[in-house]
Design a protein around this motif. Structure first.
Motif, PDB file in Angstrom:
ATOM      1  N   GLU A 134      14.526   5.893  -9.103  1.00  0.00           N
ATOM      2  CA  GLU A 134      15.851   5.583  -9.626  1.00  0.00           C
ATOM      3  C   GLU A 134      16.664   4.741  -8.639  1.00  0.00           C
ATOM      4  O   GLU A 134      17.424   3.853  -9.042  1.00  0.00           O
ATOM      5  N   ALA A 135      16.492   5.009  -7.352  1.00  0.00           N
ATOM      6  CA  ALA A 135      17.250   4.271  -6.338  1.00  0.00           C
ATOM      7  C   ALA A 135      16.849   2.805  -6.267  1.00  0.00           C
ATOM      8  O   ALA A 135      17.644   1.961  -5.825  1.00  0.00           O
ATOM      9  N   GLY A 136      15.631   2.493  -6.701  1.00  0.00           N
ATOM     10  CA  GLY A 136      15.167   1.114  -6.587  1.00  0.00           C
ATOM     11  C   GLY A 136      15.013   0.372  -7.882  1.00  0.00           C
ATOM     12  O   GLY A 136      14.794  -0.848  -7.880  1.00  0.00           O
ATOM     13  N   GLU A 137      15.159   1.040  -9.019  1.00  0.00           N
ATOM     14  CA  GLU A 137      14.798   0.401 -10.285  1.00  0.00           C
ATOM     15  C   GLU A 137      15.728  -0.730 -10.698  1.00  0.00           C
ATOM     16  O   GLU A 137      15.324  -1.622 -11.453  1.00  0.00           O
ATOM     17  N   ASP A 138      16.969  -0.742 -10.216  1.00  0.00           N
ATOM     18  CA  ASP A 138      17.894  -1.807 -10.599  1.00  0.00           C
ATOM     19  C   ASP A 138      17.897  -2.978  -9.621  1.00  0.00           C
ATOM     20  O   ASP A 138      18.598  -3.967  -9.840  1.00  0.00           O
ATOM     21  N   ALA A 139      17.138  -2.870  -8.547  1.00  0.00           N
ATOM     22  CA  ALA A 139      17.093  -3.935  -7.545  1.00  0.00           C
ATOM     23  C   ALA A 139      15.971  -4.922  -7.851  1.00  0.00           C
ATOM     24  O   ALA A 139      14.987  -4.584  -8.516  1.00  0.00           O
ATOM     25  N   ASP A 140      16.133  -6.142  -7.382  1.00  0.00           N
ATOM     26  CA  ASP A 140      15.069  -7.139  -7.552  1.00  0.00           C
ATOM     27  C   ASP A 140      13.923  -6.877  -6.588  1.00  0.00           C
ATOM     28  O   ASP A 140      12.754  -7.093  -6.919  1.00  0.00           O
ATOM     29  N   ALA A 141      14.257  -6.420  -5.369  1.00  0.00           N
ATOM     30  CA  ALA A 141      13.247  -6.139  -4.350  1.00  0.00           C
ATOM     31  C   ALA A 141      13.773  -5.048  -3.433  1.00  0.00           C
ATOM     32  O   ALA A 141      14.973  -5.002  -3.134  1.00  0.00           O
ATOM     33  N   VAL A 142      12.872  -4.169  -2.994  1.00  0.00           N
ATOM     34  CA  VAL A 142      13.279  -3.046  -2.152  1.00  0.00           C
ATOM     35  C   VAL A 142      12.266  -2.811  -1.036  1.00  0.00           C
ATOM     36  O   VAL A 142      11.091  -3.143  -1.165  1.00  0.00           O
ATOM     37  N   ASP A 143      12.766  -2.232   0.037  1.00  0.00           N
ATOM     38  CA  ASP A 143      11.905  -1.643   1.059  1.00  0.00           C
ATOM     39  C   ASP A 143      11.936  -0.139   0.837  1.00  0.00           C
ATOM     40  O   ASP A 143      13.000   0.440   0.567  1.00  0.00           O
ATOM     41  N   VAL A 144      10.772   0.507   0.942  1.00  0.00           N
ATOM     42  CA  VAL A 144      10.684   1.946   0.732  1.00  0.00           C
ATOM     43  C   VAL A 144       9.883   2.577   1.864  1.00  0.00           C
ATOM     44  O   VAL A 144       8.801   2.102   2.217  1.00  0.00           O
ATOM     45  N   VAL A 145      10.431   3.651   2.429  1.00  0.00           N
ATOM     46  CA  VAL A 145       9.724   4.435   3.429  1.00  0.00           C
ATOM     47  C   VAL A 145       9.704   5.891   2.969  1.00  0.00           C
ATOM     48  O   VAL A 145      10.734   6.425   2.535  1.00  0.00           O
ATOM     49  N   VAL A 146       8.544   6.502   3.030  1.00  0.00           N
ATOM     50  CA  VAL A 146       8.410   7.944   2.817  1.00  0.00           C
ATOM     51  C   VAL A 146       8.087   8.565   4.173  1.00  0.00           C
ATOM     52  O   VAL A 146       7.112   8.171   4.824  1.00  0.00           O
ATOM     53  N   ALA A 147       8.914   9.491   4.607  1.00  0.00           N
ATOM     54  CA  ALA A 147       8.731  10.125   5.913  1.00  0.00           C
ATOM     55  C   ALA A 147       8.519  11.625   5.727  1.00  0.00           C
ATOM     56  O   ALA A 147       9.010  12.220   4.768  1.00  0.00           O
ATOM     57  N   HIS A 148       7.800  12.228   6.662  1.00  0.00           N
ATOM     58  CA  HIS A 148       7.517  13.658   6.528  1.00  0.00           C
ATOM     59  C   HIS A 148       7.297  14.279   7.899  1.00  0.00           C
ATOM     60  O   HIS A 148       7.122  13.588   8.909  1.00  0.00           O
ATOM     61  N   LEU A 149       7.297  15.605   7.915  1.00  0.00           N
ATOM     62  CA  LEU A 149       6.894  16.360   9.098  1.00  0.00           C
ATOM     63  C   LEU A 149       5.923  17.440   8.647  1.00  0.00           C
ATOM     64  O   LEU A 149       6.300  18.368   7.922  1.00  0.00           O
ATOM     65  N   GLY A 150       4.665  17.278   9.008  1.00  0.00           N
ATOM     66  CA  GLY A 150       3.656  18.265   8.680  1.00  0.00           C
ATOM     67  C   GLY A 150       3.306  18.345   7.208  1.00  0.00           C
ATOM     68  O   GLY A 150       2.753  19.363   6.768  1.00  0.00           O
ATOM     69  N   SER A 151       3.595  17.298   6.443  1.00  0.00           N
ATOM     70  CA  SER A 151       3.313  17.298   5.003  1.00  0.00           C
ATOM     71  C   SER A 151       2.661  15.988   4.561  1.00  0.00           C
ATOM     72  O   SER A 151       3.195  15.281   3.701  1.00  0.00           O
ATOM     73  N   PRO A 152       1.517  15.632   5.138  1.00  0.00           N
ATOM     74  CA  PRO A 152       0.912  14.339   4.792  1.00  0.00           C
ATOM     75  C   PRO A 152       0.512  14.229   3.327  1.00  0.00           C
ATOM     76  O   PRO A 152       0.633  13.147   2.733  1.00  0.00           O
ATOM     77  N   ASP A 153       0.051  15.315   2.725  1.00  0.00           N
ATOM     78  CA  ASP A 153      -0.374  15.247   1.329  1.00  0.00           C
ATOM     79  C   ASP A 153       0.822  15.028   0.399  1.00  0.00           C
ATOM     80  O   ASP A 153       0.770  14.202  -0.521  1.00  0.00           O
ATOM     81  N   ARG A 154       1.886  15.795   0.630  1.00  0.00           N
ATOM     82  CA  ARG A 154       3.092  15.597  -0.171  1.00  0.00           C
ATOM     83  C   ARG A 154       3.626  14.177  -0.013  1.00  0.00           C
ATOM     84  O   ARG A 154       4.049  13.544  -0.993  1.00  0.00           O
ATOM     85  N   ALA A 155       3.609  13.678   1.207  1.00  0.00           N
ATOM     86  CA  ALA A 155       4.122  12.335   1.460  1.00  0.00           C
ATOM     87  C   ALA A 155       3.273  11.280   0.768  1.00  0.00           C
ATOM     88  O   ALA A 155       3.795  10.334   0.165  1.00  0.00           O
ATOM     89  N   ALA A 156       1.965  11.439   0.836  1.00  0.00           N
ATOM     90  CA  ALA A 156       1.067  10.465   0.200  1.00  0.00           C
ATOM     91  C   ALA A 156       1.255  10.460  -1.314  1.00  0.00           C
ATOM     92  O   ALA A 156       1.282   9.392  -1.948  1.00  0.00           O
ATOM     93  N   THR A 157       1.388  11.642  -1.900  1.00  0.00           N
ATOM     94  CA  THR A 157       1.607  11.742  -3.341  1.00  0.00           C
ATOM     95  C   THR A 157       2.919  11.071  -3.743  1.00  0.00           C
ATOM     96  O   THR A 157       2.989  10.329  -4.731  1.00  0.00           O
ATOM     97  N   THR A 158       3.965  11.340  -2.967  1.00  0.00           N
ATOM     98  CA  THR A 158       5.270  10.753  -3.254  1.00  0.00           C
ATOM     99  C   THR A 158       5.232   9.240  -3.130  1.00  0.00           C
ATOM    100  O   THR A 158       5.742   8.514  -3.995  1.00  0.00           O
ATOM    101  N   ALA A 159       4.606   8.752  -2.064  1.00  0.00           N
ATOM    102  CA  ALA A 159       4.529   7.311  -1.848  1.00  0.00           C
ATOM    103  C   ALA A 159       3.764   6.621  -2.972  1.00  0.00           C
ATOM    104  O   ALA A 159       4.171   5.562  -3.469  1.00  0.00           O
TER     105      ALA A 159
END
Length: 286
Positions: free
Chosen positions: A220-245
């Motif tokens: 939702e935060a990026g859908e109205d933009a023409d182009a976006v940078d996105v970072v998914v960050a985590h601590l001890g949750s690589p699987d959750r982060a990968a799924t989210t990304a």
């Protein structure tokens, strides 16, 4: 050395490959104090693995700003190298005294220093740094670089999930999210940054639903933009982060600048959110 230099702090989670911006940017470490011993953020003793081990062992982990003296030394060294102006870009002044250190150090600087309070943390700070560096790299003034950093900061949205509010409570960074403490066992909180403070975004009943909703908020935060940078960050949750990304990348396909970058939170931020945290930071390109 360019005429304008950019200074930031170790919480910015800058990309590993800065390209041409590398020569413009200097990063200053915050401090991580483990059972009374202080270390620079980013060294072996404060690696994500070391932080997770310290938290698991119930050691006391706190954080501290870089001193005004350290920042003053950085500013003076840059001036000695021929820099004429400095833009010093840092995490929210509502959550850290780093901006205050910068402003105090600026009084002693031999060249003008423009301090920028991004009112953000983590990758959002990095987006502002890269925007300022792009302006400086084109020969822009410090005032122009500062404005670019502020505009990028204002456009960036950050959402994050935590397994528990306890770490934010301990560090005094919980802000308006303190209202959730009484129901912390019944909900999984999604948080955001507003006006530099940690505030509640939504309450979700399970961790799986929270991660799914986190992904949706990133989209939702990026859908109205023409182009976006996105970072998914985590601590001890690589699987959750990968799924989210992966989910954000799929739904924002065509809008994302490069790939969704997945990174591990450093010790300063990690100490305040705790293991299990996942964050999505979306910065529309301006």
């Amino acid at each position: 050395m360019a005429r304008v230099a950019i200074v930031t702090d170790s919480t910015a989670m800058l990309p590993s490959d800065l390209g041409d911006a590398a020569e413009l940017i200097t990063s200053v470490p915050l401090q991580v104090i483990v059972d009374g011993t202080s270390y620079d953020d980013g060294v072996e003793e404060t690696s994500p693995e070391a932080l997770l081990a310290a938290l698991a062992a119930h050691k006391t982990v706190t954080t501290s700003r870089p001193s005004p003296a350290l920042l003053a030394e950085v500013y003076s060294k840059l001036a000695a190298q021929g820099v004429e102006e400095i833009v010093s870009i840092h995490l929210s002044a509502e959550l850290s005294a780093t901006c205050e250190s910068s402003m105090l150090a600026a009084r002693e600087s031999p060249v003008p220093v423009f301090t920028v309070d991004t009112r953000l943390v983590g990758p959002g700070v990095g987006f502002a740094v890269m925007a300022a560096a792009a302006v400086a790299g084109r020969g822009g003034s410090a005032a122009e670089a500062r404005e670019a950093a502020l505009e990028r900061s204002a456009a960036t949205q950050s959402y994050f999930y935590v397994d528990t509010l306890e770490y934010l409570r301990r560090g005094g960074r919980i802000g308006a999210a303190a209202a959730l403490l009484g129901t912390a066992l019944a909900v999984k909180p999604l948080l955001t940054i507003e006006e530099g403070r940690v505030v509640p975004s939504e309450r979700v009943r399970t961790a799986d639903r929270a991660i799914a909703r986190l992904q949706a908020l990133g989209v939702e935060a990026g859908e109205d933009a023409d182009a976006v940078d996105v970072v998914v960050a985590h601590l001890g949750s690589p699987d959750r982060a990968a799924t989210t990304a992966a989910g954000v990348a799929e739904q924002l396909d065509g809008k994302i600048n490069g790939d969704v970058r997945v990174g591990v939170l450093g010790a300063v931020l990690g100490a305040h959110v705790g293991p299990g945290c996942v964050a999505v930071v979306v910065g529309p390109q301006l």
